[in-house]
Design an enzyme around this catalytic site. Sequence first.
Site, PDB file in Angstrom:
ATOM      1  N   CYS A 115      35.768  30.397  40.859  1.00 26.05           N
ATOM      2  CA  CYS A 115      36.984  29.721  41.346  1.00 26.05           C
ATOM      3  C   CYS A 115      36.780  29.047  42.703  1.00 26.05           C
ATOM      4  CB  CYS A 115      38.144  30.701  41.409  1.00 26.05           C
ATOM      5  SG  CYS A 115      38.563  31.365  39.795  1.00 26.05           S
ATOM      6  N   HIS A 249      43.689  27.171  45.802  1.00 29.92           N
ATOM      7  CA  HIS A 249      43.282  27.534  44.440  1.00 29.92           C
ATOM      8  C   HIS A 249      44.515  28.096  43.731  1.00 29.92           C
ATOM      9  CE1 HIS A 249      41.309  29.148  41.036  1.00 29.92           C
ATOM     10  NE2 HIS A 249      41.318  30.404  41.430  1.00 29.92           N
ATOM     11  N   ASN A 279      45.219  29.177  35.913  1.00 33.72           N
ATOM     12  CA  ASN A 279      44.028  29.207  36.764  1.00 33.72           C
ATOM     13  C   ASN A 279      42.901  28.481  36.033  1.00 33.72           C
ATOM     14  OD1 ASN A 279      41.722  29.810  38.193  1.00 33.72           O
ATOM     15  ND2 ASN A 279      42.174  32.006  38.431  1.00 33.72           N
TER      16      ASN A 279
HETATM   17  N1  ACO Z   1      51.901  41.113  29.818  1.00 33.33           N
HETATM   18  C1  ACO Z   1      52.673  42.229  29.935  1.00 33.33           C
HETATM   19  N2  ACO Z   1      52.266  43.309  30.642  1.00 33.33           N
HETATM   20  C2  ACO Z   1      51.051  43.244  31.230  1.00 33.33           C
HETATM   21  C3  ACO Z   1      50.207  42.110  31.131  1.00 33.33           C
HETATM   22  C4  ACO Z   1      50.688  41.008  30.391  1.00 33.33           C
HETATM   23  N3  ACO Z   1      49.977  39.869  30.239  1.00 33.33           N
HETATM   24  N4  ACO Z   1      49.075  42.343  31.834  1.00 33.33           N
HETATM   25  C5  ACO Z   1      49.181  43.563  32.359  1.00 33.33           C
HETATM   26  N5  ACO Z   1      50.366  44.118  31.992  1.00 33.33           N
HETATM   27  C6  ACO Z   1      50.907  45.437  32.333  1.00 33.33           C
HETATM   28  C7  ACO Z   1      49.813  46.426  32.663  1.00 33.33           C
HETATM   29  O1  ACO Z   1      49.311  47.033  31.489  1.00 33.33           O
HETATM   30  C8  ACO Z   1      50.573  47.402  33.534  1.00 33.33           C
HETATM   31  O2  ACO Z   1      51.333  48.235  32.710  1.00 33.33           O
HETATM   32  P1  ACO Z   1      51.543  49.804  33.095  1.00 33.33           P
HETATM   33  O3  ACO Z   1      52.278  49.790  34.418  1.00 33.33           O
HETATM   34  O4  ACO Z   1      52.329  50.308  31.962  1.00 33.33           O
HETATM   35  O5  ACO Z   1      50.154  50.349  33.211  1.00 33.33           O
HETATM   36  C9  ACO Z   1      51.557  46.509  34.302  1.00 33.33           C
HETATM   37  O6  ACO Z   1      51.674  45.316  33.534  1.00 33.33           O
HETATM   38  C10 ACO Z   1      51.087  46.156  35.691  1.00 33.33           C
HETATM   39  O7  ACO Z   1      49.755  45.670  35.631  1.00 33.33           O
HETATM   40  P2  ACO Z   1      48.938  45.282  36.915  1.00 33.33           P
HETATM   41  O8  ACO Z   1      47.557  44.832  36.549  1.00 33.33           O
HETATM   42  O9  ACO Z   1      49.066  46.383  37.902  1.00 33.33           O
HETATM   43  O10 ACO Z   1      49.787  44.021  37.407  1.00 33.33           O
HETATM   44  P3  ACO Z   1      49.682  43.207  38.755  1.00 33.33           P
HETATM   45  O11 ACO Z   1      50.993  43.155  39.397  1.00 33.33           O
HETATM   46  O12 ACO Z   1      48.516  43.617  39.607  1.00 33.33           O
HETATM   47  O13 ACO Z   1      49.393  41.725  38.213  1.00 33.33           O
HETATM   48  C11 ACO Z   1      47.578  40.142  37.969  1.00 33.33           C
HETATM   49  C12 ACO Z   1      48.187  41.447  37.510  1.00 33.33           C
HETATM   50  C13 ACO Z   1      48.543  39.025  37.664  1.00 33.33           C
HETATM   51  C14 ACO Z   1      46.269  39.904  37.252  1.00 33.33           C
HETATM   52  C15 ACO Z   1      47.344  40.178  39.505  1.00 33.33           C
HETATM   53  O14 ACO Z   1      46.716  41.386  39.856  1.00 33.33           O
HETATM   54  C16 ACO Z   1      46.491  39.026  40.006  1.00 33.33           C
HETATM   55  O15 ACO Z   1      46.906  37.884  40.000  1.00 33.33           O
HETATM   56  N6  ACO Z   1      45.293  39.308  40.553  1.00 33.33           N
HETATM   57  C17 ACO Z   1      44.456  38.280  41.174  1.00 33.33           C
HETATM   58  C18 ACO Z   1      43.797  37.387  40.203  1.00 33.33           C
HETATM   59  C19 ACO Z   1      43.054  36.288  40.966  1.00 33.33           C
HETATM   60  O16 ACO Z   1      43.448  35.862  42.025  1.00 33.33           O
HETATM   61  N7  ACO Z   1      41.977  35.789  40.497  1.00 33.33           N
HETATM   62  C20 ACO Z   1      41.300  34.740  41.294  1.00 33.33           C
HETATM   63  C21 ACO Z   1      39.964  34.636  41.015  1.00 33.33           C
HETATM   64  S1  ACO Z   1      39.720  34.315  39.327  1.00 33.33           S
HETATM   65  C22 ACO Z   1      38.068  33.882  39.170  1.00 33.33           C
HETATM   66  O17 ACO Z   1      37.294  33.871  40.047  1.00 33.33           O
HETATM   67  C23 ACO Z   1      37.589  33.608  37.756  1.00 33.33           C
END
Ligand code: ACO
Length: 328
Positions: A115, A249, A279
């Site tokens: 990214c 980004h 993304n």
């Molecule tokens: N739909 C519904 N529920 C979901 C989904 C989905 N798509 N994905 C996860 N959940 C659930 C999980 O199972 C979890 O359930 P539980 O509480 O019953 O266990 C709950 O939602 C919370 O999951 P988390 O992973 O804790 O959610 P979070 O608030 O951290 O959001 C996310 C996840 C969106 C991925 C976030 O952490 C994020 O954006 N991280 C950064 C990603 C990023 O910036 N990447 C950049 C670089 S990418 C690259 O280099 C290729």
Amino acid sequence: MSNQQVLMTAVGSYLPAKVVSNDDLSTFVDTDDTWIRRRTGISQRHIVAEGETTADLAKHAALEALANAKLTGDDIDIIIVATTTPDNTFPSTASKLQHQLGAKTAIAFDVQAVCAGFIYALDIADAMLQSGRGCRALVVGAESFSKLLDWKDRSTCVLFGDGAGAVILETSQDSADWGIRSSVLHSDGAYRDILYVDGGPSINGKVGHVRMEGKEVFRHAVEKLAEVMDEALVAAKMSFEDIDWFVPHQANIRIIDAMQKKMGLASDRVVRTVDKHANTSAASIPLALATAINDGRIQNGNVVAMEAIGGGLVWGAALVKFGRPALT
Ligand code: ACO
């Protein structure tokens, strides 16, 4: 120190025709529109058609950037494609693009910094132009990221999309304070296992799928992006008040909004395309840049701040005064 500037004179972009909504995803993976919008800000993503490749996306974006700059492939000395989803392991996607553009005298290579790839490629092109390796560079961020997704893993497959963006860089002797004002890069391989692909030629001979500890990546993103933006401002001898547009980004609206608040910028100074593009990894910044230039928000002479973080971890930031000074 030379007084040569490296100007960013034109942009181009391309999105594949097929649009996949959150509701579309919820027909085959356990997710829903509300969760995706609330946690990420994403409402849809573009996905490549059968047979459409990263080089195809790059070609469309590059041709638009060349047309906007009133140049042809013959005018380009350096082609860098930032991508993690090349058409082949080798030759590079940039080599294919060079041939497609008829850029016979250009050198061409890919950069892989996920990214942060566009910021890395911009920094490299700037350094090469500054050192006299040519007068014009084409820097492209292009991804078919959908090819790396595990469509059964709801924690990753909802986050990404495909697309390409391109910029033209040109040297200038009499454009003080214009162009690339600073760029800062960082890497820390200690965190390589919080965001990676579980395949590769020397690991298992497979393409593999994205694996991510989302919360950890999120934590690093907010911390490291704030630090690197400060560094880029110091390197450019600028302050937050000098920034006209913030083009981050496009990974998650919550990361973008957190950065906007830390930088003390007005919300309407931030370009947000994550809702429509999701993304697109290395393509996300040039795609967002092109969106805001095409709709007239970013104007000639505006200072644009860009930053990104990706798997590695790798991260960076750049400050650019877009366009070129009017002829006097
Ligand atoms: N739909 C519904 N529920 C979901 C989904 C989905 N798509 N994905 C996860 N959940 C659930 C999980 O199972 C979890 O359930 P539980 O509480 O019953 O266990 C709950 O939602 C919370 O999951 P988390 O992973 O804790 O959610 P979070 O608030 O951290 O959001 C996310 C996840 C969106 C991925 C976030 O952490 C994020 O954006 N991280 C950064 C990603 C990023 O910036 N990447 C950049 C670089 S990418 C690259 O280099 C290729």
